[in-house]
Design a protein around this motif. Structure first.
Motif, PDB file in Angstrom:
ATOM      1  N   LEU A 280       0.840  -1.192   0.000  1.00 17.37           N
ATOM      2  CA  LEU A 280       0.000   0.000   0.000  1.00 17.37           C
ATOM      3  C   LEU A 280       0.879   1.249   0.000  1.00 17.37           C
ATOM      4  CD1 LEU A 280      -2.796  -0.999   2.541  1.00 17.37           C
ATOM      5  CD2 LEU A 280      -3.065  -0.612   0.096  1.00 17.37           C
ATOM      6  N   THR A 281       1.423   1.567  -1.163  1.00 14.54           N
ATOM      7  CA  THR A 281       2.218   2.781  -1.314  1.00 14.54           C
ATOM      8  C   THR A 281       1.819   3.466  -2.610  1.00 14.54           C
ATOM      9  OG1 THR A 281       3.996   1.625  -2.498  1.00 14.54           O
ATOM     10  CG2 THR A 281       4.184   1.765  -0.098  1.00 14.54           C
ATOM     11  N   GLY A 282       2.110   4.759  -2.691  1.00 15.29           N
ATOM     12  CA  GLY A 282       1.889   5.504  -3.928  1.00 15.29           C
ATOM     13  C   GLY A 282       0.454   5.498  -4.392  1.00 15.29           C
ATOM     14  N   VAL A 283       0.264   5.263  -5.697  1.00 16.43           N
ATOM     15  CA  VAL A 283      -1.075   5.294  -6.279  1.00 16.43           C
ATOM     16  C   VAL A 283      -1.961   4.208  -5.684  1.00 16.43           C
ATOM     17  CG1 VAL A 283      -0.383   3.857  -8.237  1.00 16.43           C
ATOM     18  CG2 VAL A 283      -2.356   5.347  -8.458  1.00 16.43           C
ATOM     19  N   THR A 284      -1.380   3.062  -5.292  1.00 12.75           N
ATOM     20  CA  THR A 284      -2.164   1.995  -4.659  1.00 12.75           C
ATOM     21  C   THR A 284      -2.733   2.460  -3.325  1.00 12.75           C
ATOM     22  OG1 THR A 284      -0.781   0.329  -5.718  1.00 12.75           O
ATOM     23  CG2 THR A 284      -2.092  -0.371  -3.834  1.00 12.75           C
ATOM     24  N   ARG A 285      -1.919   3.137  -2.540  1.00 16.24           N
ATOM     25  CA  ARG A 285      -2.394   3.666  -1.257  1.00 16.24           C
ATOM     26  C   ARG A 285      -3.525   4.663  -1.470  1.00 16.24           C
ATOM     27  NH1 ARG A 285       1.921   6.893   0.175  1.00 16.24           N
ATOM     28  NH2 ARG A 285       0.868   8.407  -1.162  1.00 16.24           N
ATOM     29  N   ASP A 286      -3.345   5.586  -2.432  1.00 16.63           N
ATOM     30  CA  ASP A 286      -4.372   6.603  -2.680  1.00 16.63           C
ATOM     31  C   ASP A 286      -5.678   5.962  -3.138  1.00 16.63           C
ATOM     32  OD1 ASP A 286      -2.481   8.492  -2.018  1.00 16.63           O
ATOM     33  OD2 ASP A 286      -1.928   8.911  -4.101  1.00 16.63           O
ATOM     34  N   PHE A 287      -5.576   4.927  -3.988  1.00 15.08           N
ATOM     35  CA  PHE A 287      -6.768   4.244  -4.485  1.00 15.08           C
ATOM     36  C   PHE A 287      -7.553   3.620  -3.330  1.00 15.08           C
ATOM     37  CE2 PHE A 287      -8.688   0.205  -5.889  1.00 15.08           C
ATOM     38  CZ  PHE A 287      -9.535   0.658  -6.888  1.00 15.08           C
ATOM     39  N   PHE A 288      -6.887   2.847  -2.491  1.00 16.01           N
ATOM     40  CA  PHE A 288      -7.594   2.155  -1.424  1.00 16.01           C
ATOM     41  C   PHE A 288      -7.977   3.088  -0.283  1.00 16.01           C
ATOM     42  CE2 PHE A 288      -5.763  -1.644  -3.469  1.00 16.01           C
ATOM     43  CZ  PHE A 288      -6.918  -2.394  -3.561  1.00 16.01           C
ATOM     44  N   ASP A 289      -7.257   4.186  -0.122  1.00 12.31           N
ATOM     45  CA  ASP A 289      -7.665   5.168   0.888  1.00 12.31           C
ATOM     46  C   ASP A 289      -9.007   5.774   0.515  1.00 12.31           C
ATOM     47  OD1 ASP A 289      -6.882   7.072   3.231  1.00 12.31           O
ATOM     48  OD2 ASP A 289      -7.451   8.416   1.591  1.00 12.31           O
ATOM     49  N   ARG A 290      -9.185   6.112  -0.755  1.00 11.84           N
ATOM     50  CA  ARG A 290     -10.475   6.661  -1.204  1.00 11.84           C
ATOM     51  C   ARG A 290     -11.557   5.570  -1.206  1.00 11.84           C
ATOM     52  NH1 ARG A 290     -10.651  11.401  -4.463  1.00 11.84           N
ATOM     53  NH2 ARG A 290      -8.951  12.782  -3.847  1.00 11.84           N
ATOM     54  N   LEU A 291     -11.190   4.390  -1.689  1.00 14.10           N
ATOM     55  CA  LEU A 291     -12.165   3.314  -1.820  1.00 14.10           C
ATOM     56  C   LEU A 291     -12.624   2.809  -0.454  1.00 14.10           C
ATOM     57  CD1 LEU A 291     -13.479   1.685  -4.141  1.00 14.10           C
ATOM     58  CD2 LEU A 291     -11.709  -0.037  -3.789  1.00 14.10           C
ATOM     59  N   GLY A 292     -11.683   2.688   0.477  1.00 14.88           N
ATOM     60  CA  GLY A 292     -12.015   2.148   1.796  1.00 14.88           C
ATOM     61  C   GLY A 292     -13.065   2.952   2.536  1.00 14.88           C
ATOM     62  N   ARG A 293     -13.190   4.215   2.232  1.00 16.73           N
ATOM     63  CA  ARG A 293     -14.164   5.078   2.914  1.00 16.73           C
ATOM     64  C   ARG A 293     -15.608   4.713   2.562  1.00 16.73           C
ATOM     65  NH1 ARG A 293     -11.391   9.801   4.764  1.00 16.73           N
ATOM     66  NH2 ARG A 293      -9.208   9.689   4.135  1.00 16.73           N
ATOM     67  N   HIS A 294     -15.797   3.941   1.507  1.00 19.92           N
ATOM     68  CA  HIS A 294     -17.135   3.539   1.074  1.00 19.92           C
ATOM     69  C   HIS A 294     -17.457   2.094   1.454  1.00 19.92           C
ATOM     70  CE1 HIS A 294     -17.729   7.164  -1.455  1.00 19.92           C
ATOM     71  NE2 HIS A 294     -16.417   7.091  -1.578  1.00 19.92           N
ATOM     72  N   MET A 295     -16.560   1.432   2.191  1.00 18.80           N
ATOM     73  CA  MET A 295     -16.757   0.038   2.557  1.00 18.80           C
ATOM     74  C   MET A 295     -17.509  -0.088   3.871  1.00 18.80           C
ATOM     75  SD  MET A 295     -13.097  -1.679   1.483  1.00 18.80           S
ATOM     76  CE  MET A 295     -12.563  -1.740  -0.233  1.00 18.80           C
ATOM     77  N   GLY A 296     -17.762  -1.330   4.269  1.00 17.85           N
ATOM     78  CA  GLY A 296     -18.435  -1.593   5.530  1.00 17.85           C
ATOM     79  C   GLY A 296     -17.559  -1.257   6.717  1.00 17.85           C
ATOM     80  N   LEU A 297     -18.132  -1.369   7.929  1.00 17.17           N
ATOM     81  CA  LEU A 297     -17.435  -0.950   9.142  1.00 17.17           C
ATOM     82  C   LEU A 297     -16.129  -1.699   9.350  1.00 17.17           C
ATOM     83  CD1 LEU A 297     -17.311   0.688  11.734  1.00 17.17           C
ATOM     84  CD2 LEU A 297     -18.710  -1.086  12.843  1.00 17.17           C
ATOM     85  N   ALA A 298     -16.154  -3.018   9.171  1.00 20.70           N
ATOM     86  CA  ALA A 298     -14.944  -3.803   9.416  1.00 20.70           C
ATOM     87  C   ALA A 298     -13.806  -3.363   8.502  1.00 20.70           C
ATOM     88  CB  ALA A 298     -15.240  -5.287   9.222  1.00 20.70           C
ATOM     89  N   GLU A 299     -14.116  -3.154   7.221  1.00 24.74           N
ATOM     90  CA  GLU A 299     -13.081  -2.732   6.288  1.00 24.74           C
ATOM     91  C   GLU A 299     -12.611  -1.323   6.590  1.00 24.74           C
ATOM     92  OE1 GLU A 299     -15.986  -3.995   5.407  1.00 24.74           O
ATOM     93  OE2 GLU A 299     -15.619  -5.791   4.182  1.00 24.74           O
TER      94      GLU A 299
END
Length: 479
Positions: A280-299
């Motif tokens: 989770l670095t660079g563009v991968t980190r940015d992608f999952f940081d934005r995406l993770g905000r729309h996931m369920g509580l556990a994620e």
């Protein structure tokens, strides 16, 4: 001892409080949708234009291949008649015979320039289609045919948007260049590379470009209910090597303990068991940081506290090929060659291995990784092709924000993420020269659509075409 336990308990409570605090704050950003008076498009006109565009058999072929250019020439002639308001207001040049580039002159010389690109070449037909792949049939709410999705549909949509704006007397402030490339499916060596050469030779500075790359993703990531507009800001590189194991050979009735084939197999297994390092670095980190905000509580607990749970997250993401490809440079053995005869031990066994390079890795990094898996002096590695990953474009500037705003205005409260293109596009060439390159096609895309890319019964919905026209009107109208 009791004091130590108290301190441990207090530290644990503080940790829980930090985790909870981070999770509570880890929410999607407020919608950036813009107020718009762009009229809703019913898709009928653009569908008919796409149907006609499909009827030109613009199958990719090497430059100057005899007897294959007529449909390309007819397509270029037809384009001008299909979008007379926009293209009639533009200057045109032809690059390397088959790539038209149009300039829509802006009203403000200080406003810079933008490049909008799409390719009109298509891949050959394979498999049994339920409809004529060259008819451009309109039925059941779709336009059917080769190139409908990849990517004549997107190209027709952006030109239709420009045509509608031009009919209203609109003129952009910025110079807008439209490139219609003819060989994207076979590497873009004359199309997109020709565009880059043209821009450089004419001292034309481009602030940012927009091309294909990703979509509005629906029901592709199971833990997210919202649609995801993945506006890709980088593209993986491409590297192919040939790994060859050498041996004395001989007769198969008297095999050695180790043969060229077994030596090669050991290297391939090692590469499979030891993938290129990722994370989770660079563009991968940015992608999952934005995406993770729309996931369920556990994620959200995990992604909000990646500093603590990073090994857990990376382990889970590595378990699926779709998310693993976002984490690292991928490794794919694709071709094997050894003895031509069943009873002869080969003196050389080789494998072609394809790597798709994450922006964090260089071709030299991949070559070093391969060498680390080789324990024998009888193994050689030959680099057949190596193209570095693209630079990573800005996702906090006005250009990205405008694409996000237009996406939410047209598609509703979609999740906006800065993504990574796994495959190849013309933007691989553009990123050599353009300030920022974005890769996004404004079509809703589901898991069922995956098989349509280069597959049989390719089609695009009329609704997708209509929404794409609205999207491009908003984007172009702000330039």
């Amino acid at each position: 001892m009791l004091r130590i336990l108290r301190w441990i308990g207090l530290a644990f409570l503080v940790l829980l409080a930090v985790i909870a605090f981070n999770t509570i704050r880890f929410t999607p950003p407020a919608s950036t949708a813009i107020a718009t008076d762009v009229p809703k498009n019913d898709g009928r006109i653009i569908s008919e234009k796409l149907a006609r565009a499909i009827q030109f058999k613009t199958i990719s072929h090497p430059q100057n291949t005899p007897g294959r250019s007529l449909d390309f020439e007819r397509f270029m002639d037809w384009i001008g008649t299909a979008f007379p308001n926009a293209l009639g207001a533009m200057d045109r040049d032809i690059i390397n015979g088959f790539t038209p580039i149009y300039k829509w002159a802006g009203s403000d010389p200080a406003a810079g320039a933008v490049l909008i690109s799409g390719h009109y070449d298509v891949v050959p037909i394979e498999g049994e289609w339920s409809r004529d792949p060259w008819a451009g049939e309109i039925s059941e709410g779709f336009v059917w045919g080769r190139g409908a999705l990849d990517m004549k549909g997107g190209l027709m949509s952006v030109l239709e948007a420009a045509d509608l704006l031009a009919a209203q007397g609109f003129q952009p402030k910025s110079d807008v260049y439209f490139a219609l490339t003819h060989d994207e499916e076979i590497g873009g060596d004359f199309g997109s590379q020709g565009v880059v050469d043209y821009l450089r030779d004419n001292n034309i500075a481009i602030d940012w470009s927009l091309d294909e790359g990703s979509f509005v993703l629906r029901d592709i990531i199971s833990s997210i209910d919202a649609d995801i507009a993945s506006i890709n800001i980088a593209e993986k590189g491409y590297m192919t090597v040939r790994i060859t194991a050498h041996d004395e050979g001989g007769h198969s009735s008297l095999p050695q303990r180790q043969t060229a084939v077994t030596k090669l197999a050991e290297v391939l297994v090692a590469l499979q068991n030891e993938p290129v390092a990722g994370g989770l670095t660079g563009v991968t980190r940015d992608f999952f940081d934005r995406l993770g905000r729309h996931m369920g509580l556990a994620e959200r607990v995990l992604f909000a506290n990646a500093w603590l749970f990073k090994p857990v997250i990376e382990g889970v993401l590595s378990g699926a090929n779709t998310t693993d490809a976002m984490l690292r440079s991928s490794t794919a053995p694709t071709m094997l060659e050894a003895s031509d005869t069943e009873n002869v031990l080969s003196q050389a066994a080789s494998a072609v291995v394809n790597f798709r390079l994450h922006p964090r890795d260089t071709p030299d990094d991949i070559l070093a990784h391969i060498q680390d898996q080789i324990e024998s002096d009888d193994i050689s590695v030959e680099v057949l092709r190596a193209t570095p990953a693209s630079p990573v474009s800005d996702h906090e500037n006005r250009a990205f924000t405008r694409l996000a705003e237009a996406s939410q205005a047209v598609f509703g409260d979609v999740a906006i993420v800065p993504g990574l293109t796994i495959g190849g596009t013309d933007s691989a060439k553009y990123s050599q020269y353009v300030g920022d390159s974005y890769r996004f096609l404004p079509f809703v895309f589901t898991s069922d659509d995956l098989a349509l890319m280069h597959g049989k019964d390719e089609r695009v919905s009329i609704e997708n075409l209509a929404r794409a026209v609205e999207f491009y009107q908003l984007v172009l109208g702000d330039l």
